[in-house]
Design a protein around this motif. Structure first.
Motif, PDB file in Angstrom:
ATOM      1  N   SER A   5       0.808  -1.206   0.000  1.00 36.93           N
ATOM      2  CA  SER A   5       0.000   0.000   0.000  1.00 36.93           C
ATOM      3  C   SER A   5       0.851   1.270   0.000  1.00 36.93           C
ATOM      4  CB  SER A   5      -0.976  -0.043   1.180  1.00 36.93           C
ATOM      5  OG  SER A   5      -1.970   0.935   1.037  1.00 36.93           O
ATOM      6  N   GLU A  29      -0.535  -4.172  -3.708  1.00 34.64           N
ATOM      7  CA  GLU A  29      -1.542  -3.117  -3.679  1.00 34.64           C
ATOM      8  C   GLU A  29      -0.881  -1.754  -3.447  1.00 34.64           C
ATOM      9  OE1 GLU A  29      -5.458  -3.443  -2.979  1.00 34.64           O
ATOM     10  OE2 GLU A  29      -5.079  -5.016  -4.425  1.00 34.64           O
ATOM     11  N   ALA A  31       0.129   2.041  -3.369  1.00 32.31           N
ATOM     12  CA  ALA A  31      -0.570   3.314  -3.506  1.00 32.31           C
ATOM     13  C   ALA A  31       0.328   4.321  -4.218  1.00 32.31           C
ATOM     14  CB  ALA A  31      -0.992   3.823  -2.127  1.00 32.31           C
ATOM     15  N   TYR A 125      -6.491   0.308  -7.358  1.00 31.93           N
ATOM     16  CA  TYR A 125      -5.225  -0.434  -7.323  1.00 31.93           C
ATOM     17  C   TYR A 125      -4.943  -1.145  -8.641  1.00 31.93           C
ATOM     18  CZ  TYR A 125      -5.061   0.952  -2.532  1.00 31.93           C
ATOM     19  OH  TYR A 125      -5.000   1.731  -1.399  1.00 31.93           O
ATOM     20  N   HIS A 147      -7.361  -5.901  -0.199  1.00 30.29           N
ATOM     21  CA  HIS A 147      -6.195  -5.057   0.097  1.00 30.29           C
ATOM     22  C   HIS A 147      -5.166  -5.802   0.956  1.00 30.29           C
ATOM     23  CE1 HIS A 147      -4.154  -1.278  -0.186  1.00 30.29           C
ATOM     24  NE2 HIS A 147      -4.113  -1.111   1.125  1.00 30.29           N
TER      25      HIS A 147
END
Length: 171
Positions: A5, A29, A31, A125, A147
């Motif tokens: 993330s 995933e 970001a 994503y 996630h």
């Protein structure tokens, strides 16, 4: 380097700045929204989250109010936490800077072999993974993992297979 993330930003920045120290990246995933700007779900997410980050430093916005704003913008229910736990969790959220405008540069590409894994649940994503794939990342999906793809039992096999293919450079 393995990251999930928000941590995907730090991992890509580290690889871009010091590729001599990073052998490979495995991003679950990620970001890394700077690399996916202009894509619909990414822009929608940024538009929803910008007002939340805009009040992160405002002491007039209570922890409860901030938690509700953050959850609503994320499209999730606000967590049910005790007052102390809520204050601690919101304090961490308030210190986060947005996962865009991080300094990641598409122009620098991905200087090391990169695996990007999504959980098959979110256009946000998926679009980010597509953007990383255009820069040369290998893309994989763990349907149903959401996630938490990094916690899925199938993730270990993906990592093992990826690392078996990565050439270790001489130092």
């Amino acid at each position: 380097m393995v990251a999930t993330s928000y941590g995907g930003n730090a991992a890509v920045i580290a690889a871009q700045r010091r590729p001599d120290l990073v052998v490979s990246l495995a991003l679950f995933e990620p970001a890394c929204f700077d690399l996916a700007r202009g894509r619909p779900a990414v822009e929608e997410h940024i538009a929803a989250m910008d007002p939340v980050y805009a009040v992160a430093d405002d002491p007039a916005v209570s922890a409860r109010e901030f938690s509700l704003l953050f959850a609503e913008a994320m499209g999730e229910p606000a967590p049910e936490l005790s007052k102390d736990d809520l204050e601690e969790a919101v304090g961490r959220l308030r210190r986060l800077r947005p996962p865009w405008g991080t300094g990641i540069s598409a122009a620098l590409g991905l200087p090391v072999p990169t695996l990007v894994v999504t959980g098959g649940w979110s256009p946000l994503y998926d679009e980010t993974a597509e953007a990383l794939a255009t820069l040369g990342a290998m893309r994989s999906e763990l349907p149903g993992a959401g996630h938490a793809a990094h916690q899925d039992p199938r993730a270990h096999g993906l990592l093992r297979d990826f690392w078996a293919r990565v050439e270790v450079r001489e130092r």
